[in-house]
Design a protein around this motif. Structure first.
Motif, PDB file in Angstrom:
ATOM      1  N   VAL A  52     -36.316  21.228 -58.984  1.00 35.41           N
ATOM      2  CA  VAL A  52     -37.136  22.066 -59.873  1.00 35.41           C
ATOM      3  C   VAL A  52     -38.485  22.356 -59.218  1.00 35.41           C
ATOM      4  N   ARG A  53     -39.091  21.338 -58.596  1.00 37.62           N
ATOM      5  CA  ARG A  53     -40.372  21.571 -57.927  1.00 37.62           C
ATOM      6  C   ARG A  53     -40.226  22.607 -56.815  1.00 37.62           C
ATOM      7  N   GLN A  54     -39.188  22.505 -56.021  1.00 37.90           N
ATOM      8  CA  GLN A  54     -38.955  23.485 -54.950  1.00 37.90           C
ATOM      9  C   GLN A  54     -38.698  24.869 -55.521  1.00 37.90           C
ATOM     10  N   PHE A  55     -37.984  24.920 -56.626  1.00 41.32           N
ATOM     11  CA  PHE A  55     -37.677  26.174 -57.306  1.00 41.32           C
ATOM     12  C   PHE A  55     -38.972  26.884 -57.723  1.00 41.32           C
ATOM     13  N   VAL A  56     -39.854  26.135 -58.361  1.00 37.34           N
ATOM     14  CA  VAL A  56     -41.116  26.715 -58.849  1.00 37.34           C
ATOM     15  C   VAL A  56     -42.029  27.090 -57.683  1.00 37.34           C
ATOM     16  N   ARG A  57     -42.098  26.234 -56.651  1.00 38.14           N
ATOM     17  CA  ARG A  57     -42.948  26.521 -55.495  1.00 38.14           C
ATOM     18  C   ARG A  57     -42.500  27.780 -54.754  1.00 38.14           C
ATOM     19  N   SER A  58     -41.219  28.101 -54.836  1.00 40.71           N
ATOM     20  CA  SER A  58     -40.706  29.296 -54.158  1.00 40.71           C
ATOM     21  C   SER A  58     -41.007  30.581 -54.923  1.00 40.71           C
ATOM     22  N   GLY A  59     -41.658  30.457 -56.076  1.00 43.79           N
ATOM     23  CA  GLY A  59     -42.029  31.635 -56.856  1.00 43.79           C
ATOM     24  C   GLY A  59     -41.068  31.977 -57.970  1.00 43.79           C
ATOM     25  N   LYS A  60     -40.024  31.202 -58.134  1.00 48.38           N
ATOM     26  CA  LYS A  60     -39.051  31.462 -59.209  1.00 48.38           C
ATOM     27  C   LYS A  60     -39.552  30.852 -60.512  1.00 48.38           C
ATOM     28  N   ARG A  61     -39.039  31.378 -61.619  1.00 45.77           N
ATOM     29  CA  ARG A  61     -39.557  30.975 -62.931  1.00 45.77           C
ATOM     30  C   ARG A  61     -38.423  30.499 -63.832  1.00 45.77           C
ATOM     31  N   LEU A  62     -38.721  29.485 -64.640  1.00 42.83           N
ATOM     32  CA  LEU A  62     -37.784  29.053 -65.683  1.00 42.83           C
ATOM     33  C   LEU A  62     -37.996  29.887 -66.944  1.00 42.83           C
ATOM     34  N   VAL A  63     -39.181  29.830 -67.505  1.00 43.56           N
ATOM     35  CA  VAL A  63     -39.515  30.596 -68.705  1.00 43.56           C
ATOM     36  C   VAL A  63     -41.028  30.574 -68.857  1.00 43.56           C
ATOM     37  N   SER A  64     -41.560  31.607 -69.468  1.00 48.21           N
ATOM     38  CA  SER A  64     -42.972  31.604 -69.835  1.00 48.21           C
ATOM     39  C   SER A  64     -43.072  31.560 -71.355  1.00 48.21           C
ATOM     40  N   LEU A  65     -44.185  31.041 -71.832  1.00 44.22           N
ATOM     41  CA  LEU A  65     -44.404  30.987 -73.274  1.00 44.22           C
ATOM     42  C   LEU A  65     -44.381  32.388 -73.864  1.00 44.22           C
ATOM     43  N   ALA A  66     -44.926  33.358 -73.135  1.00 49.08           N
ATOM     44  CA  ALA A  66     -44.983  34.725 -73.644  1.00 49.08           C
ATOM     45  C   ALA A  66     -43.587  35.308 -73.839  1.00 49.08           C
ATOM     46  N   GLU A  67     -42.680  35.109 -72.878  1.00 50.07           N
ATOM     47  CA  GLU A  67     -41.354  35.705 -73.047  1.00 50.07           C
ATOM     48  C   GLU A  67     -40.534  34.956 -74.096  1.00 50.07           C
ATOM     49  N   ALA A  68     -40.760  33.659 -74.260  1.00 49.08           N
ATOM     50  CA  ALA A  68     -40.093  32.948 -75.347  1.00 49.08           C
ATOM     51  C   ALA A  68     -40.580  33.466 -76.699  1.00 49.08           C
ATOM     52  N   ASN A  69     -41.886  33.716 -76.821  1.00 48.49           N
ATOM     53  CA  ASN A  69     -42.426  34.276 -78.064  1.00 48.49           C
ATOM     54  C   ASN A  69     -41.864  35.663 -78.337  1.00 48.49           C
ATOM     55  N   ARG A  70     -41.739  36.482 -77.288  1.00 48.25           N
ATOM     56  CA  ARG A  70     -41.150  37.825 -77.463  1.00 48.25           C
ATOM     57  C   ARG A  70     -39.724  37.719 -77.966  1.00 48.25           C
ATOM     58  N   ALA A  71     -38.980  36.774 -77.435  1.00 49.90           N
ATOM     59  CA  ALA A  71     -37.582  36.614 -77.855  1.00 49.90           C
ATOM     60  C   ALA A  71     -37.503  36.220 -79.329  1.00 49.90           C
ATOM     61  N   VAL A  72     -38.402  35.343 -79.775  1.00 53.05           N
ATOM     62  CA  VAL A  72     -38.426  34.965 -81.184  1.00 53.05           C
ATOM     63  C   VAL A  72     -38.661  36.193 -82.066  1.00 53.05           C
ATOM     64  N   LEU A  73     -39.559  37.060 -81.633  1.00 52.16           N
ATOM     65  CA  LEU A  73     -39.863  38.264 -82.410  1.00 52.16           C
ATOM     66  C   LEU A  73     -38.733  39.288 -82.352  1.00 52.16           C
ATOM     67  N   GLN A  74     -38.082  39.401 -81.205  1.00 51.41           N
ATOM     68  CA  GLN A  74     -37.067  40.446 -81.014  1.00 51.41           C
ATOM     69  C   GLN A  74     -35.693  40.060 -81.530  1.00 51.41           C
ATOM     70  N   LEU A  75     -35.357  38.779 -81.490  1.00 49.50           N
ATOM     71  CA  LEU A  75     -34.069  38.365 -82.018  1.00 49.50           C
ATOM     72  C   LEU A  75     -34.038  38.612 -83.519  1.00 49.50           C
ATOM     73  N   LYS A  76     -32.961  39.168 -83.986  1.00 44.75           N
ATOM     74  CA  LYS A  76     -32.912  39.462 -85.414  1.00 44.75           C
ATOM     75  C   LYS A  76     -32.386  38.271 -86.217  1.00 44.75           C
TER      76      LYS A  76
END
Length: 273
Positions: free
Chosen positions: A249-273
């Motif tokens: 996971v540390r290598q994954f994040v250091r390489s610039g890849k992302r698991l999730v951001s708080l902003a996109e999780a919040n968007r999903a909560v709003l967009q999911l019906k």
């Protein structure tokens, strides 16, 4: 059995999460499936309480990956339920059940009462035994977000991002005694979203998988594709790969890849019906 006067009855096994909500809504909207019940897993590690589970998760996968799972799981689901979502969740007494062990007598009795033609798991973290599988009148299947037999294991989309795999897909396969090794019934190839987070990849792939499941139930001979040649995949991802380690996971994040951001999780909560 499927009859002209009613769609087949389906019980879904999934997780209380943003991913599970997306799958629930897709299947609820499918015109050829009657989702009569949803079992929601409330277990991470067998025979462990909340604190012990959290400690085990952090030790095995690290805090970053554990936090990601909590955000898209417990926190995301709680926010959805406060908003009356997901709207596709079945209503009526006894249609939704929290499940610690899908194989226990109480769950078996509940499944039997629902009289499912199909039992399908998707983003579900428990082993499904023969007693559960026999309850499905037609088939017990799993939706796996990769082109099996490549990327067997609990987090194929992390692995695809880790190894920079762009060609992916979803697989419908029978459930048997071994994880991700049942008969492949159909597949659908997809192209992963470029530079997307693991979270975004999962939402896209699991929605596709839920639609593929509904289409396959309706017209099994006309849905999806047969397994293709996977020889161009790196040899390592043709093995069973467990959850990522803290170092991965540390290598994954250091390489610039992302698991999730708080902003996109919040968007999903709003967009999911």
């Amino acid at each position: 059995m499927n009859t002209p006067d009613r769609p087949p009855r389906l019980v879904l096994l999934t997780s209380p999460s943003l991913y599970g909500a997306a799958v629930i809504n897709e299947l609820a909207d499918h015109p050829h499936v009657d989702m009569v019940g949803v079992a929601l897993t409330n277990r991470v590690y067998k025979n462990q309480g909340l604190i012990a589970t959290l400690r085990t998760a952090i030790r095995r996968m690290g805090w970053t990956y554990t936090r990601y799972n909590i955000l898209v799981g417990n926190i995301g689901w709680a926010h959805l339920r406060l908003r009356g979502k997901p709207t596709g969740l079945p209503t009526g007494k006894g249609r939704v059940k929290m499940v610690t062990d899908v194989n226990d007598p109480g769950t078996l009795a509940w499944l039997t009462e629902l009289q499912p033609d199909y039992i399908a798991s998707c983003y579900f973290n428990q082993w499904i035994g023969a007693d559960v599988r026999r309850i499905a009148k037609t088939a017990c299947v799993n939706v796996h977000p990769s082109l099996l037999p490549a990327l067997r294991g609990p987090d194929p989309l992390f692995r695809e991002a880790q190894y920079q795999i762009r060609e992916s897909g979803v697989t419908i396969h029978t459930v048997d005694d071994k994880f991700d090794e049942g008969e492949i019934l159909c597949q659908l190839r997809t192209t992963l979203l470029e530079d997307a987070s693991v979270f975004a990849l999962y939402l896209d792939q699991l929605r596709t998988g839920a639609r593929l499941l509904g289409d396959w139930i309706h017209q099994p001979e006309k849905t999806g594709e047969k397994p293709g040649d996977l020889s161009h995949y790196p040899a390592v991802i043709r093995e069973y790969l467990g959850f990522p380690t803290p170092d991965e996971v540390r290598q994954f994040v250091r390489s610039g890849k992302r698991l999730v951001s708080l902003a996109e999780a919040n968007r999903a909560v709003l967009q999911l019906k």
